[in-house]
Motif scaffolding. Structure first.
Motif: not given
Length: 107
Positions: A8-9, A11-12, A15-16, A79, A81, A86
């Motif tokens: 998840k981290a 992917e975040h 994306r950023y 990461f 939410r 988040e």
């Protein structure tokens, strides 16, 4: 010695970086501050520094300065939410105590 990210981290971060349109990874380290002594710092990296140590995790490069590594070695960044909030969660096996507000820690 290692620094890892959960899927998840990673992917975040990916994306950023894509949204920013530039960047080669993130820099993870510590700074002296807060009521317990140390706080995490995290920033996006556009180019590596000569002294940076590099770790790969789920396709993301994590850059760490050598002075920070003893305090964060073995840390996993997640990461999460939670409701409207988040942010990154730091699973650091070296932490002995944290301040009440959760902003700083001791090793």
């Amino acid at each position: 010695m290692s620094i890892t990210l959960t899927e998840k981290a990673a992917e975040h971060v990916s994306r950023y970086i894509e949204k920013r349109g530039k960047g080669v990874g993130i820099r993870f380290g510590v700074r002296t501050t807060g009521c317990s002594g140390l706080a995490y710092k995290l920033e996006f990296v556009d180019s590596a520094l000569p002294e940076d140590l590099e770790f790969q995790s789920h396709g993301v490069t994590v850059f760490v300065d050598p002075k920070s590594l003893p305090y964060i070695d073995g840390t996993q960044l997640d990461f999460a939410r939670e409701g409207l909030n988040e942010g990154f969660k730091f699973n650091n096996p070296n932490v002995k105590s944290e301040c009440g507000c959760g902003e700083s820690f001791q090793v």
